[in-house]
Structure formats: C-alpha cells, structure tokens
Design a protein around this motif. Structure first.
Motif, mmCIF file in Angstrom:
data_model
loop_
_atom_site.group_PDB
_atom_site.id
_atom_site.type_symbol
_atom_site.label_atom_id
_atom_site.label_comp_id
_atom_site.label_asym_id
_atom_site.label_seq_id
_atom_site.Cartn_x
_atom_site.Cartn_y
_atom_site.Cartn_z
ATOM 1 N N PRO A 134 2.677 -24.179 -46.278
ATOM 2 C CA PRO A 134 2.130 -24.069 -47.635
ATOM 3 C C PRO A 134 2.103 -25.396 -48.391
ATOM 4 O O PRO A 134 1.145 -25.676 -49.127
ATOM 5 C CB PRO A 134 3.065 -23.053 -48.315
ATOM 6 C CG PRO A 134 3.572 -22.217 -47.187
ATOM 7 C CD PRO A 134 3.737 -23.176 -46.056
ATOM 8 N N SER A 135 3.120 -26.223 -48.210
ATOM 9 C CA SER A 135 3.120 -27.523 -48.887
ATOM 10 C C SER A 135 2.029 -28.435 -48.340
ATOM 11 O O SER A 135 1.379 -29.175 -49.100
ATOM 12 C CB SER A 135 4.483 -28.202 -48.723
ATOM 13 O OG SER A 135 5.489 -27.470 -49.397
ATOM 14 N N THR B 132 3.392 -12.227 -50.921
ATOM 15 C CA THR B 132 3.600 -12.246 -52.374
ATOM 16 C C THR B 132 4.388 -13.467 -52.792
ATOM 17 O O THR B 132 4.116 -14.095 -53.823
ATOM 18 C CB THR B 132 4.332 -10.969 -52.817
ATOM 19 O OG1 THR B 132 3.553 -9.826 -52.453
ATOM 20 C CG2 THR B 132 4.545 -10.956 -54.331
ATOM 21 N N GLU B 133 5.372 -13.822 -51.966
ATOM 22 C CA GLU B 133 6.237 -14.961 -52.281
ATOM 23 C C GLU B 133 5.468 -16.276 -52.299
ATOM 24 O O GLU B 133 5.881 -17.230 -52.977
ATOM 25 C CB GLU B 133 7.366 -15.027 -51.250
ATOM 26 C CG GLU B 133 8.482 -15.996 -51.589
ATOM 27 C CD GLU B 133 9.368 -15.526 -52.725
ATOM 28 O OE1 GLU B 133 10.146 -16.346 -53.237
ATOM 29 O OE2 GLU B 133 9.279 -14.346 -53.111
ATOM 30 N N LEU B 134 4.336 -16.352 -51.608
ATOM 31 C CA LEU B 134 3.545 -17.585 -51.585
ATOM 32 C C LEU B 134 3.104 -18.019 -52.976
ATOM 33 O O LEU B 134 2.874 -19.209 -53.221
ATOM 34 C CB LEU B 134 2.303 -17.395 -50.708
ATOM 35 C CG LEU B 134 2.523 -17.290 -49.196
ATOM 36 C CD1 LEU B 134 1.215 -16.935 -48.503
ATOM 37 C CD2 LEU B 134 3.104 -18.584 -48.640
ATOM 38 N N LEU B 135 2.973 -17.055 -53.901
ATOM 39 C CA LEU B 135 2.457 -17.369 -55.237
ATOM 40 C C LEU B 135 3.532 -17.261 -56.316
ATOM 41 O O LEU B 135 3.210 -17.300 -57.506
ATOM 42 C CB LEU B 135 1.292 -16.429 -55.583
ATOM 43 C CG LEU B 135 0.117 -16.434 -54.610
ATOM 44 C CD1 LEU B 135 -0.975 -15.498 -55.106
ATOM 45 C CD2 LEU B 135 -0.431 -17.840 -54.436
ATOM 46 N N ARG C 123 1.081 -21.789 -55.704
ATOM 47 C CA ARG C 123 0.897 -21.166 -57.011
ATOM 48 C C ARG C 123 -0.097 -21.990 -57.838
ATOM 49 O O ARG C 123 0.010 -23.212 -57.953
ATOM 50 C CB ARG C 123 2.220 -21.067 -57.748
ATOM 51 C CG ARG C 123 2.100 -20.367 -59.111
ATOM 52 C CD ARG C 123 3.462 -20.142 -59.727
ATOM 53 N NE ARG C 123 3.357 -19.598 -61.068
ATOM 54 C CZ ARG C 123 3.189 -18.315 -61.342
ATOM 55 N NH1 ARG C 123 3.108 -17.436 -60.357
ATOM 56 N NH2 ARG C 123 3.106 -17.895 -62.583
ATOM 57 N N GLY C 124 -1.087 -21.316 -58.420
ATOM 58 C CA GLY C 124 -2.103 -21.981 -59.215
ATOM 59 C C GLY C 124 -3.222 -22.584 -58.393
ATOM 60 O O GLY C 124 -4.133 -23.209 -58.941
ATOM 61 N N ARG C 125 -3.177 -22.395 -57.068
ATOM 62 C CA ARG C 125 -4.206 -22.987 -56.199
ATOM 63 C C ARG C 125 -4.955 -21.924 -55.389
ATOM 64 O O ARG C 125 -5.726 -22.262 -54.512
ATOM 65 C CB ARG C 125 -3.570 -24.011 -55.259
ATOM 66 C CG ARG C 125 -3.029 -25.230 -55.989
ATOM 67 C CD ARG C 125 -2.234 -26.124 -55.070
ATOM 68 N NE ARG C 125 -1.837 -27.357 -55.757
ATOM 69 C CZ ARG C 125 -0.763 -27.471 -56.517
ATOM 70 N NH1 ARG C 125 0.035 -26.408 -56.707
ATOM 71 N NH2 ARG C 125 -0.468 -28.627 -57.113
#
Length: 495
Positions: free
Chosen positions: A124-125, A155-158, A165-167
C-alpha cells in the motif's frame, strides 16, 4: 445476471476522470462473484488481471506476478524477472498503458490483495508513492482496482492514517443477490422451494456452480436435496468445510473454537454479549474483540431497535453459517458416518423454528425495503426498515414488531415520526387469523399513544402458510391492510 449498477459504476470509473492514476477497491465475501465481475471488466477493457495465491511466499508471488506481465506482453513467462515490488507495480502500469484499448483507460486488477499483504505489507505504501507521482506526471496513469475477500483487511486499507486513505476514488462492496435474484439464478419456479433454498444458502451466486444436483423442484424434495448436497462431507459444499473456509479468510480469526462457539450461540438465539457469554461460559468482556472481528468480517450484524434506545440485537448474517452451526456441527460425527438422513430427520424442528422462522422475518423486512414501494405504496418511497419492541403499559404486554418501516425522511428513535408500515411475519404451520390483525391494530394504537404518527400506517401480515378466509375477507374490505404470502414475496401475485 444482476450487477448492472455495479457494472455501470466500474465503467464510469474507467471512462471518467483525469488520465493520472486512480485507485479503486472492490471487496466482498467469498462466492459473491467479485473475480467473475472483474475478469469480465478486464476482458472488456483489454486490461491485465493478476490474482494472488493464499499461503504463497514473497518470492513465488513476485515470480507469479512477473510471469503474468510477460504473458500480457506476449513474451514467454520466464522473460520477465523482477524481485522488487516497486519495479513490478510500475512495470505493470506501464504495460497496461502501452496495450490499452482505444476509448478506455488502462486497467490493472490485483485480485486477492490480502494474500500479498501477508508477506508484503509495504505494497500500500508503494502504491501511495505511485499514485502521488502519477498526479505530477512522473509515473504511469490509468486505473488500478484492488480486490479482496478478507473484509477487515480491505476496510483497514482506508482507516486512520493508512497509506491509501484519501487516494481511493472507488470503494465498492459486492453483496449477495437478493432472494428474488437468487431464485432466478437457481432457476427455481416454486417460491416455497426458493425460500427454503435461500434460508440455507442465501444469495451467494458462487454456490450454484458448487452444487452437483439441480435444485429441488418441490418442497417434498427439499430434504433429500439438502442431505445429498449440503450434508455430505465428501462434497465441496459440505457446510462445515465452507464455514471453515469463510472464517479462514480473515487473518484475525486464529482461535476458531471461540468464534465457532459465538456463532453457534448467536444462531441459537443469544442476541446480546451477556447472553452469548452465558451460553458459552465466558465473561461478556472477554468476547468484545471476537464479536468486533465477526461483525467487521460480515458474519454477524447488530440491529438497533427502530423506536427506542436499547441494546442492539446480534444476529448471524450468512445463512450457510447459521445452517452449519445449528444442524451440521451438532451432528458432525453422524455426518462423518454418512448418516445424513438421520441428521435431517432429527433437525426438522430446529430447521423450522431457528432457521426458517427467522429467515421469513428477515425476508419480510427485505421485501418491505426493496419491493413494497412499488408493490404497495404506488411508487411512494419508504424510509428506514427494521424491527422494534413496543411496550403496552395498559395491556401489560411487550410486543415484538417483526417489520417496522418509517416514512421517507424520518429518523429512527425519534418520537413523533411518521410510521408507514407495521408488520408481523410467521412461518408456522397455522394460517394467520383475524387475531393477528387485532394484535397489529393494538400495536398501532399504542404507538399513536406514545406520540408516533400512525395515521397512514399500513398493517402487513406475512405468512408462509397463508391466511384464513375470514382474515382475507377483512383485508379485502380495508385499504390499510396487506396480506403477504410467499407468492407475493417473490412477485408472483398481487398483495
């Protein structure tokens, strides 16, 4: 079939917006058709679809991804060798951009992302950096869809300050088919059979391919069909095996015995943490984490009373899990000896009272939510639908209201709100009588005394076995009464 709305949303995601990278998430429980939908989208868009494999290590996963890139580029699988996730992801976006179909954005789909995160949590990063650089024109653009069945992981990804988050421009959850769509999928013409089939399998479309026999044509054939398709430990849809697969999807579920005990208690009617703890011999405070995990994974649901603040009622969301905990688990040794007929005979009362009964109540709420606007209220939209407990002080009674629908725009637990429908749902062998209507009339009067606006409330009686002639006569003479039988639930008759 179905999924028209989801398909249209995905097409808009591909067709609209800037050429820079846009990220979408698609999550949902196993067997709901996520991969089927995304494969069709990828094929239509000329994109690249890559899926991860459970319990595969980091290097095998990278080799698998690199081989998929090579095949997409028309090269031998061994032609691309990459051992760095940033290189792999950047190369994938560059390839789909080069091979894009005209008129659509380049598309890369990574299915079962949670399997990759087990050994490569940095992904994710890395995607965050690719996204940010793409907005500045430094890295490829296009569309990236991340998919997974582990609901908590997706769900945890955001959440919080997570990298994505925000992307994320698209966050779609793919649920099961509703009960009418499920009947069409299975090709079941008899509504009573369709209802029973939905009570044990729900609306997960993936089960249709796992069952070896055609669905039963009559109610009389239903028991034999269950024995031969759901209670045989040698088959892929043996409900114990399926439930274990479902629970294994969530990496937080490690001590499965506790989770099994909780699911069994809730399926048996324990609707609060205190009752669950009492049934399984644990303090309620020791259950908080496990209950939260099961809820976030989509296996339990908390329903709030529509009219007053009180403890939420916990229920099992998935019919196949409820069936497993109430029928398969208690008779596991008999089933291992292939005594399915004896198990089904011993479970008849359990099926009727603890599976079919609650399921009819849930379908009554679903019908009210999805179909009552068109089929009863002439297109006038309804508001929130749920259940409630009504205290009748004068009558010294407590009434459980199976179906309560507010008028559009009204909020639950607010005194003075307009109530559009008050309903009772029964799956008992007896036909409903005028006594059921009298009870609903009393509930409506008590609600009016409590300050709710019930002037236009419809009284609805849902019954699996029909209605007495005198009740039908009463309903025919009144505009505020609706009798909903199984044919009406399935859109086969006018209410």
């Amino acid at each position: 079939m179905d999924r028209d709305q989801q398909w249209a949303t995905l097409v808009r995601f591909l067709a609209r917006g800037e050429p820079a990278l846009r990220i979408g998430l698609l999550s949902g429980r196993r067997r709901h058709g996520k991969s089927y939908l995304l494969r069709a989208l990828t094929e239509a868009a000329g994109g690249l679809y890559v899926t991860a494999v459970q319990e595969e290590g980091r290097r095998p996963a990278q080799r698998r991804f690199a081989a998929a890139l090579a095949r997409f580029a028309g090269l031998p699988a061994s032609a691309v060798e990459l051992d760095d996730w940033q290189q792999i992801l950047t190369t994938a976006l560059e390839l789909v951009e080069r091979h894009r179909s005209s008129g659509t954005a380049p598309l890369l789909v990574i299915d079962e992302l949670p399997y990759l995160l087990d050994h490569s949590p940095e992904i994710p990063s890395l995607l965050q950096h690719l996204y940010d650089d793409s907005q500045l024109g430094r890295t490829p653009g296009g569309r990236l869809i991340l998919c997974g069945s582990a609901m908590s992981v997706m769900t945890e990804l955001l959440s919080g300050s997570r990298a994505l988050r925000g992307r994320v421009a698209l966050d779609m959850r793919l649920g099961p088919f509703d009960y009418r769509q499920a009947a069409a999928l299975w090709g079941v013409a008899d509504p009573e059979v369709a209802l029973r089939l939905h009570a044990v399998l729900g609306g997960a479309p993936g089960y249709r391919q796992l069952v070896q026999d055609d669905p039963p044509a009559t109610v009389e054939q239903f028991g034999s069909w269950v024995q031969e398709n759901l209670l045989d430990p040698d088959l892929g849809l043996f409900t114990r095996s399926e439930t274990e697969h479902l629970l294994r999807e969530d990496p937080r579920i490690t001590r499965r015995t506790l989770y099994y005990d909780i699911l069994t208690a809730v399926a048996s009617g324990a609707g609060t943490p205190a009752k669950i703890g009492s049934m399984i011999g644990r303090e309620r405070t020791a259950l908080t984490h496990a209950l939260d995990v099961l809820e976030s994974a989509g296996y339990l649901r908390r329903d709030q009373d529509m009219l007053r603040q009180r403890n939420t009622v916990i229920t099992v969301t998935d019919p196949i899990i409820r069936f497993n905990q109430l029928i398969t688990v208690p008779y596991s040794d008999l089933l291992e000896r292939h005594e399915a007929a004896a198990v089904w005979q011993a479970s008849t009362a359990t099926f009727a009272a603890q599976i079919l009964g609650p399921h009819v109540e849930e379908l009554a709420r679903t019908w009210t939510r999805l179909f009552a606007t068109r089929e009863v209220f002439d297109g006038q939209p309804l508001g929130i639908v749920g259940s409630a407990a009504v205290h009748d002080g004068a009558g010294r009674a407590r009434h459980e209201v199976d179906v309560l629908a507010l008028a559009a725009g009204e909020q639950p637990r607010v005194r003075g709100g307009r109530i559009a429908l008050i309903g009772e749902a029964k799956a008992t062998a007896q036909r409903r009588t005028p006594g059921d209507l009298t009870r609903l009339e009393r509930i409506r009067a008590v609600l009016a005394e409590d300050g709710h606006d019930t002037g236009d409330a419809v009284l609805a009686i849902f019954s699996l076995t029909g209605f007495s002639p005198d009740l039908r006569l009463l309903a025919d003479q009144r505009d505020d009464v609706r009798l909903i039988d199984v044919n009406t639930l399935y859109g086969r008759a006018e209410p």
